[in-house]
Every structure is written in structure tokens, then in C-alpha cells.
Design a protein around this motif. Structure first.
Motif, mmCIF file in Angstrom:
data_model
loop_
_atom_site.group_PDB
_atom_site.id
_atom_site.type_symbol
_atom_site.label_atom_id
_atom_site.label_comp_id
_atom_site.label_asym_id
_atom_site.label_seq_id
_atom_site.Cartn_x
_atom_site.Cartn_y
_atom_site.Cartn_z
ATOM 1 N N MET A 36 36.503 64.734 31.888
ATOM 2 C CA MET A 36 35.473 64.206 32.926
ATOM 3 C C MET A 36 34.782 63.128 32.210
ATOM 4 N N SER A 37 34.477 62.127 32.878
ATOM 5 C CA SER A 37 33.829 60.977 32.197
ATOM 6 C C SER A 37 32.043 61.399 32.300
ATOM 7 N N LEU A 38 31.240 60.891 31.380
ATOM 8 C CA LEU A 38 30.126 61.194 31.060
ATOM 9 C C LEU A 38 29.372 60.319 32.394
ATOM 10 N N PRO A 39 28.089 60.755 32.713
ATOM 11 C CA PRO A 39 27.184 60.191 33.881
ATOM 12 C C PRO A 39 27.014 58.641 33.670
ATOM 13 N N LEU A 40 26.805 58.279 32.613
ATOM 14 C CA LEU A 40 26.347 56.853 32.358
ATOM 15 C C LEU A 40 27.599 56.149 31.830
ATOM 16 N N THR A 41 28.618 56.642 32.018
ATOM 17 C CA THR A 41 30.018 55.806 31.518
ATOM 18 C C THR A 41 29.898 54.585 32.544
ATOM 19 N N PRO B 65 23.471 66.819 21.067
ATOM 20 C CA PRO B 65 22.362 66.703 21.904
ATOM 21 C C PRO B 65 21.922 68.073 22.551
ATOM 22 N N PRO B 66 20.680 68.226 22.920
ATOM 23 C CA PRO B 66 20.664 69.806 23.500
ATOM 24 C C PRO B 66 20.745 69.806 25.085
ATOM 25 N N PHE B 67 22.187 69.234 25.301
ATOM 26 C CA PHE B 67 22.461 69.397 26.518
ATOM 27 C C PHE B 67 23.856 69.384 26.616
ATOM 28 N N ASP B 68 24.741 70.249 27.528
ATOM 29 C CA ASP B 68 26.249 69.845 27.472
ATOM 30 C C ASP B 68 26.729 69.755 28.678
ATOM 31 N N PHE B 69 27.686 69.063 29.120
ATOM 32 C CA PHE B 69 28.380 68.764 30.269
ATOM 33 C C PHE B 69 29.750 69.511 30.120
ATOM 34 N N THR B 70 30.043 70.390 30.876
ATOM 35 C CA THR B 70 31.352 71.405 31.126
ATOM 36 C C THR B 70 32.414 70.272 31.081
ATOM 37 N N GLY B 71 33.260 70.544 30.200
ATOM 38 C CA GLY B 71 34.631 69.603 30.359
ATOM 39 C C GLY B 71 34.483 68.310 29.583
ATOM 40 N N SER B 72 33.247 68.051 29.082
ATOM 41 C CA SER B 72 33.097 66.739 27.974
ATOM 42 C C SER B 72 32.491 67.078 27.065
ATOM 43 N N GLU B 73 32.901 66.269 25.859
ATOM 44 C CA GLU B 73 32.172 66.260 24.550
ATOM 45 C C GLU B 73 31.525 65.311 24.569
ATOM 46 N N LEU B 74 30.048 65.558 24.327
ATOM 47 C CA LEU B 74 29.381 64.211 24.177
ATOM 48 C C LEU B 74 29.521 63.302 23.209
ATOM 49 N N PRO B 75 29.514 61.991 23.262
ATOM 50 C CA PRO B 75 29.966 61.190 22.150
ATOM 51 C C PRO B 75 28.803 61.337 20.826
ATOM 52 N N LEU C 181 24.656 59.947 26.923
ATOM 53 C CA LEU C 181 25.058 60.505 28.250
ATOM 54 C C LEU C 181 26.080 59.382 28.675
ATOM 55 N N GLY C 182 26.673 58.721 27.845
ATOM 56 C CA GLY C 182 27.772 57.806 27.858
ATOM 57 C C GLY C 182 27.545 56.313 28.190
ATOM 58 N N GLY D 253 9.340 58.543 24.509
ATOM 59 C CA GLY D 253 10.511 58.338 24.700
ATOM 60 C C GLY D 253 11.267 59.072 25.741
ATOM 61 N N MET D 254 10.778 60.250 25.813
ATOM 62 C CA MET D 254 11.459 61.094 26.741
ATOM 63 C C MET D 254 11.046 60.729 28.304
ATOM 64 N N TYR D 255 9.982 60.189 28.422
ATOM 65 C CA TYR D 255 9.249 59.802 29.931
ATOM 66 C C TYR D 255 10.175 58.522 29.936
ATOM 67 N N ALA D 256 10.365 57.551 29.224
ATOM 68 C CA ALA D 256 11.347 56.443 29.415
ATOM 69 C C ALA D 256 12.654 57.018 29.822
ATOM 70 N N LEU D 257 13.053 57.804 29.140
ATOM 71 C CA LEU D 257 14.659 58.318 29.474
ATOM 72 C C LEU D 257 14.613 58.620 30.853
ATOM 73 N N THR D 258 13.753 59.635 31.069
ATOM 74 C CA THR D 258 13.427 60.218 32.535
ATOM 75 C C THR D 258 13.463 59.344 33.470
ATOM 76 N N ALA D 259 12.515 58.275 33.275
ATOM 77 C CA ALA D 259 12.243 57.398 34.444
ATOM 78 C C ALA D 259 13.534 56.570 34.450
ATOM 79 N N THR D 260 14.290 55.946 33.500
ATOM 80 C CA THR D 260 15.292 55.245 33.671
ATOM 81 C C THR D 260 16.487 55.885 34.152
ATOM 82 N N LEU D 261 16.691 57.421 34.023
ATOM 83 C CA LEU D 261 17.712 57.845 34.710
ATOM 84 C C LEU D 261 17.410 58.036 36.283
#
Length: 395
Positions: A1-6, A349-359, A29-30, A171-179
Motif C-alpha cells: 500500500m502506498s503512503l498517502p503523500l506519495t 513516527p507515532p502513527f501507523d498505516f496498516t500494510g505500509s512501513e513508514l519510510p 507520510l510519503g 510545526g504540528m499546526y503547519a502540518l495539519t493545515a498543509t494536509l
């Protein structure tokens, strides 16, 4: 499974902590993150310390998985290369000194007029406008200006937090807003201009204190490891010289705690003890009672009994304890990360995507990806050699 920002490309004109934290999570996130650095030393966080095999701990933490491209942005040729990179990007993120990006020709409005699908993120200390817009802003200064330091530390003296909270918040609000902007662009085809202020991000994190102060007419103040509105909620001594944190969140827990841990069932419904309001009013007596009980046990004994009673508790660990924490080991959260000075052990990172190993990409050497990035733009080797000879790309 590709990561969401591939497939997403981020150009990051960044330094220190706040923006690099946001862009590193985008890389997690890719996304492809291209970090633009000065040829003469790069991101100044590279020089904060030399504790990681000669590398700076902040830089190793915040910059794995990125490409490092060196450009002298004082030179027109360097700015032209950056413009070419931005033209092919999805996100442009910057946290230079106030007004610096605009003076270089990379103001958000100008970029968005040329590239309507681009998401621009301007991260600063105080935001644009207002009497503080041009004021220098570092994490400790923002913690003080916002009032965060006034509610941190023991009652005797304010303190900054042990981690750069204002940088991390921004930094986290910048990340959230960018997503959010990337999701919006998928629906509308239009990018967005995002502005994030360290000061306002920190003010948001003070939400409890803000509402408490407005309602009570005074600040909750500093309480060390305790809590101004909850009791018992503190670190308590044990017989083997450690400390155990105990937090009682409601009066049902107190009844269970009083009966099963304190061996004082009479306090479960005593009006002087049974409610949190009453316990906060008698905090010194409450803490003395709890501390007297924990002091008769080892830390392991206290934790075991508290766990059996489903009472919230924790050991008062240090960072060395975290490195060997059984929970991280059991969940397999450590990974090797390559750096220019050899492998280091880093946390996923403190989040996981089932089926993908985070880079967990390598920490880049300064300018390691400059030539490859320019070739990807179509620059011939001869032009790259000319730019390098002129000092635009560094030596």
C-alpha cells in the motif's frame, strides 16, 4: 500500500525546529521533501551540538528522509533554481526571518499567482501584521511572551518546558493545515496560502489556562508535576527511592483508591474527602496521606497495586529510561536510520498505516542531493558545473 503523500513534492526553505518538524512528518507520510540550505553551513541547527557521532541531535531528529540541496539565494542564479524547483512542487514551506522570503521574491501571494495549485506555508514567530510582526522569535522567547512559562515549573519560579513546545506546536499546526489544504486541492484544484504563528499556536495550547483565568479572575499558576484543579495528582515517594505519579480523575476513582490503596474506606464518602473540590481545598493533607502510603512500598509494588485497582499511575522516568522502555520494545518502535556519521537508532513516527512501513530515510549530508535535483529539472551537467564553479551551489 502506498503512503498517502506519495507523489507530493515539498520544497522547504527551512531552519531550526518548527518548519523542519512539519516537513519531516510530510516525508514520513510519503512526500518527497527537498530541503534548501545555505552552501556555507546549511541549516544552523546542524551546529547546535555534536552529540550524535559528531552530528547535531536536533538535526538528526528533524531531517531524516529529506533531500538536501544547497543554493546561494543571494545570487540571482540561486533564486532562479529555487523558482524552478517551486514550479514543480505541490507545497512550498518556509520559516525564514520575518520578510526574508518576500525579499527573495518568494512571497506567498506572488507564488500563488504564478502557481494556483501550490500550497504555500509561511511559518513565523508572531504572524504578519501587528506590532510584533518583525520581532525575532525563538522557542524560549515565545514560551515567555505567551505566558506558557508562567504556568510551567514549580511554584517558586517559572520555567520553559523541557522540549521546544512553541516550535513543536507551530510545526504540528503547519502540518495539519498543509494536509487540509492538500485534501481541499484534490476537490477544487486550487492550492492555498497558509500562515502559522508560533505565538498563536502556543496560545492555543494554553486553552485550559485561558478559560480558567477568564472564569476565575486569576491564573491557575504553577504546580510542578501537580495539577491546579485536581487532587491527588502528583509524584509521590516510594521506599526504594523512586517516585510514582498518581492521578485521580473523578470521585468514583477516589472511592476505589481510598478503599483499595489507602486502606481508608471511611474517606470514600466523607464529605471532606469524597469530592475533588474538597480534596483540592485540602491538597496538603491529601498529598501527605498518599505520600505516607506510597513510602511504605517499592515503586513496583505501588504500580502493581494501582494497576490492579485500575488507578492511573506512572513511573517518574528519565530519558535514559525511555530508551529502554518495555512498551517501545514490545511494539517494535525502533528503527535504524543512516546518517553521514553512521547508523543511529530512531523512533518510528507515532502513527501507523496498516500494510505500509513508514519510510525512515537517511539524514542528508549538506548538499548531497543538489546535482540530482537539478538534473531532475532538466539542467545539463555543463550548467550544473557552471553554477557550482560560481559558488551558487557551494563547493
Amino acid at each position: 500500500m502506498s503512503l498517502p503523500l506519495t507523489g507530493v513534492t515539498v520544497i522547504a526553505l527551512e531552519q531550526a525546529v518548527a518548519a523542519p518538524l512539519a516537513s519531516r512528518h510530510l516525508a514520513d507520510l510519503g512526500a518527497r521533501v527537498v530541503k534548501i540550505e545555505r552552501p556555507d553551513g546549511g541549516d544552523f541547527a546542524r551546529g547546535y551540538d555534536h552529540s550524535v557521532n559528531g552530528l547535531a541531535s536536533h538535526f538528526v531528529w528533524l531531517n531524516r528522509g529529506k533531500e538536501s540541496v544547497t543554493l546561494d539565494l543571494k545570487a540571482p542564479e540561486g533564486r532562479a533554481v529555487l523558482a524552478d524547483l517551486v514550479a514543480c512542487a505541490d507545497v512550498f514551506l518556509q520559516n525564514l526571518a520575518p520578510g526574508a522570503a518576500a525579499r527573495l521574491g518568494f512571497a506567498s501571494a506572488e507564488l500563488r499567482s504564478r502557481h494556483p495549485r501550490l500550497v504555500t506555508v509561511d511559518l513565523s514567530g508572531y504572524g504578519s501584521g501587528g506590532p510584533y510582526q518583525d520581532k525575532r522569535a525563538y522557542d524560549m522567547l515565545i514560551q515567555c511572551e505567551s505566558g506558557l512559562a508562567s504556568v510551567t515549573g514549580p511554584p517558586e519560579r517559572p520555567a520553559k518546558t523541557g522540549v521546544p513546545s512553541s516550535d513543536i506546536a507551530a510545526g504540528m499546526y503547519a502540518l495539519t493545515a498543509t494536509l487540509g489544504a492538500l485534501v481541499g486541492r484534490a476537490a477544487t484544484g486550487q492550492g492555498a496560502a497558509i500562515e502559522v504563528s508560533m505565538f498563536e499556536a502556543t496560545a492555543e495550547w494554553l486553552g485550559h489556562q485561558v478559560h480558567y483565568t477568564q472564569g476565575a479572575g486569576h491564573s491557575p499558576g504553577r504546580a510542578g508535576l501537580s495539577h491546579p484543579a485536581i487532587a491527588p495528582y502528583d509524584a509521590y515517594p516510594t521506599a526504594d527511592g523512586h517516585e510514582v505519579m498518581i492521578g485521580i480523575q473523578n470521585d468514583r476513582e477516589w472511592a476505589r483508591f481510598a478503599t483499595g490503596f489507602l486502606d481508608r474506606p471511611d474517606l470514600a464518602d466523607d464529605p471532606e474527602w469524597a469530592t475533588n473540590v474538597a480534596r483540592v481545598r485540602r491538597r496538603r493533607l491529601v498529598d501527605a496521606l498518599v505520600g505516607g502510603r506510597t513510602a511504605t512500598m517499592t515503586a513496583d509494588e505501588a504500580i502493581k497495586l494501582l494497576d490492579a485497582l485500575a488507578i492511573a499511575s506512572a513511573r517518574l522516568n528519565d530519558v535514559a529510561d525511555l530508551l529502554h522502555h518495555p512498551q517501545l520494545a514490545a511494539r517494535d518502535r525502533w528503527r535504524p536510520v543512516a546518517t553521514p556519521a553512521g547508523e543511529v537508532r530512531s523512533l518510528l513516527p507515532p502513527f501507523d498505516f496498516t500494510g505500509s512501513e513508514l519510510p525512515m530515510g537517511p539524514v542528508p549530508a549538506l548538499g548531497a542531493h543538489t546535482d540530482a535535483a537539478l538534473r531532475a529539472l532538466g539542467y545539463p551537467d555543463e550548467r550544473i558545473a557552471e553554477l557550482r564553479a560560481s559558488g551558487v551551489l557551494g563547493q
